[in-house]
Scaffold this motif. Structure first.
Motif, PDB file in Angstrom:
ATOM      1  N   LYS A   1      -8.117  -5.955  -8.134  1.00 27.64           N
ATOM      2  CA  LYS A   1      -6.879  -5.460  -8.234  1.00 27.64           C
ATOM      3  C   LYS A   1      -6.713  -4.021  -8.152  1.00 27.64           C
ATOM      4  CE  LYS A   1      -2.402  -6.182 -10.237  1.00 27.64           C
ATOM      5  NZ  LYS A   1      -1.363  -6.888 -11.190  1.00 27.64           N
TER       6      LYS A   1
ATOM      7  N   LEU B   1       5.552  -1.448  -1.356  1.00 30.53           N
ATOM      8  CA  LEU B   1       4.362  -0.954  -1.747  1.00 30.53           C
ATOM      9  C   LEU B   1       4.773   0.011  -2.870  1.00 30.53           C
ATOM     10  CD1 LEU B   1       2.845   0.179   1.504  1.00 30.53           C
ATOM     11  CD2 LEU B   1       2.224  -1.622  -0.049  1.00 30.53           C
TER      12      LEU B   1
ATOM     13  N   PHE C   1      -0.788   0.418  -4.914  1.00 31.64           N
ATOM     14  CA  PHE C   1      -1.301   0.347  -3.436  1.00 31.64           C
ATOM     15  C   PHE C   1      -1.690   1.900  -3.239  1.00 31.64           C
ATOM     16  CE2 PHE C   1      -1.192   1.153   1.248  1.00 31.64           C
ATOM     17  CZ  PHE C   1      -1.965   0.067   1.638  1.00 31.64           C
TER      18      PHE C   1
ATOM     19  N   SER D   1      -8.526 -12.283   0.482  1.00 38.11           N
ATOM     20  CA  SER D   1      -7.247 -11.866   1.032  1.00 38.11           C
ATOM     21  C   SER D   1      -7.326 -11.063   2.495  1.00 38.11           C
ATOM     22  CB  SER D   1      -6.522 -11.004   0.135  1.00 38.11           C
ATOM     23  OG  SER D   1      -6.423 -11.481  -1.045  1.00 38.11           O
TER      24      SER D   1
ATOM     25  N   THR E   1      -9.243  -3.106  -0.179  1.00 40.91           N
ATOM     26  CA  THR E   1      -8.117  -2.391   0.330  1.00 40.91           C
ATOM     27  C   THR E   1      -8.282  -2.062   1.749  1.00 40.91           C
ATOM     28  OG1 THR E   1      -8.181  -1.145  -1.838  1.00 40.91           O
ATOM     29  CG2 THR E   1      -6.932  -0.150   0.117  1.00 40.91           C
TER      30      THR E   1
ATOM     31  N   LYS F   1      -5.044   2.537  -5.001  1.00 37.02           N
ATOM     32  CA  LYS F   1      -6.239   2.124  -4.264  1.00 37.02           C
ATOM     33  C   LYS F   1      -6.530   2.529  -3.046  1.00 37.02           C
ATOM     34  CE  LYS F   1      -8.082  -1.636  -4.930  1.00 37.02           C
ATOM     35  NZ  LYS F   1      -7.592  -3.018  -4.637  1.00 37.02           N
TER      36      LYS F   1
ATOM     37  N   GLY G   1      -5.882  -4.976   2.253  1.00 34.41           N
ATOM     38  CA  GLY G   1      -4.697  -4.469   1.756  1.00 34.41           C
ATOM     39  C   GLY G   1      -4.293  -3.664   3.366  1.00 34.41           C
TER      40      GLY G   1
ATOM     41  N   VAL H   1      -0.876  -5.047   5.325  1.00 30.52           N
ATOM     42  CA  VAL H   1       0.547  -4.065   5.239  1.00 30.52           C
ATOM     43  C   VAL H   1       0.801  -3.693   6.706  1.00 30.52           C
ATOM     44  CG1 VAL H   1       1.160  -1.578   4.623  1.00 30.52           C
ATOM     45  CG2 VAL H   1       0.248  -3.038   2.915  1.00 30.52           C
TER      46      VAL H   1
END
Length: 295
Positions: free
Chosen positions: A160, A185, A189, A53, A167, A192, A171, A175
């Motif tokens: 996850k 969020l 989150f 991701s 992250t 993490k 992530g 974000v």
């Protein structure tokens, strides 16, 4: 190739780490636009812990890919991913961790910052180092395979709930560039981020805490260190038992006793440090006839 000077004259490991990180996470447009690359190369696994991701990721993390299959109601197992992991492990073992893992490189850079009194391992290391095997079995294999949920896809448990690399590399960039994500969020989150911060702070103090205590990919590759084609060996006749190699090893391994320990990331510090050039590496071509890296 000069086996004595391969590590001594060319302190190139950080550059290889940088180059491989840039190569596998080099989709710059993804970082600028906050979009995940979806090209054909995403179907190909990369050796290290590199989040699918991540906006710049051009390939897939084998841990994430394996979980995606295991927690799917359509498939039960990925022979491609498992075959890829076994192939890489059989060839080079945890050399991947030392040279080809982006998150390992991040921890290396943090450890070099002159902050805190450095130590190689955390208190309780004898027990904590086995935690990564629990993470591998429980969060990578068992939970994704057994808890698939009611929909088509269940939870990729490790990615996850644990993976700090995801992250940091996925992530936070997503974000930062996506207002809709920021608005949604929640606790996950925050959890993490807390885990990521803890790992990064510990990396200032202890050498690669995530790799040593939590990384399931390193745990898997570690099984192959003793049997991989690329291995270390110690010349007992040349070794003077001076202890310089163990002192230099960032993971506090004694290469004289266990040159191919499951904890060894093949960083080459022992080879670089040995005053007698007693530690070398070789490529095992046959059981009786290893191919040494000679002058």
């Amino acid at each position: 190739m000069d086996k004595k000077n391969f590590f001594k004259r060319h302190r190139f490991r950080p550059w290889i780490q940088f180059a491989f990180t840039a190569l596998t996470n080099g989709y710059l447009l993804g970082f600028l636009q906050g979009k995940i690359y979806t090209g054909k190369s995403k179907a190909i696994c990369v050796p290290g812990l590199s989040c699918y991701s991540c906006p710049g990721a051009l390939g897939s993390c084998p841990i994430g890919a394996m979980q995606s299959v295991l927690n799917s109601n359509r498939y039960h197992f990925s022979f491609y991913v498992m075959g890829f992991l076994i192939l890489i492990g059989s060839l080079i073992g945890r050399l991947v961790c030392g040279f080809l893992c982006p998150f390992g490189w991040v921890q290396d850079l943090l450890y070099k910052i002159p902050f805190f009194q450095k130590r190689k391992v955390l208190p309780g290391d004898r027990v904590l180092k086995y935690l990564k095997y629990v993470v591998l079995v429980l969060f990578v294999f068992l939970l994704p395979a057994l808890v698939t949920g009611t929909g088509v896809q269940g939870d990729p448990w490790f990615c996850k709930y644990i993976c700090p690399s995801g992250t940091l590399m996925a992530g936070i960039p997503l974000v930062a560039t996506n207002e809709a994500l920021r608005a949604s969020l929640g606790f996950l989150f925050s959890w993490k981020m807390l885990l990521l911060i803890a790992v990064l702070v510990l990396s200032l103090w202890s050498y690669r805490p995530f790799c040593r205590y939590l990384c399931p990919l390193g745990a898997f590759y570690g099984f192959f260190n003793r049997i991989s084609l690329f291995r270390y060996q110690v010349d007992a006749a040349a070794c003077t038992q001076c202890g310089a190699c163990q002192k230099a090893c960032p993971h506090a391994i004694d290469p004289v006793k266990t040159p191919n320990s499951a904890e060894c990331i093949r960083c080459g510090e022992c080879i670089h440090t040995c005053p007698q050039d007693a530690i070398t590496f070789f490529i095992q071509t046959t059981k009786e006839n290893p191919t040494k890296i000679e002058n």
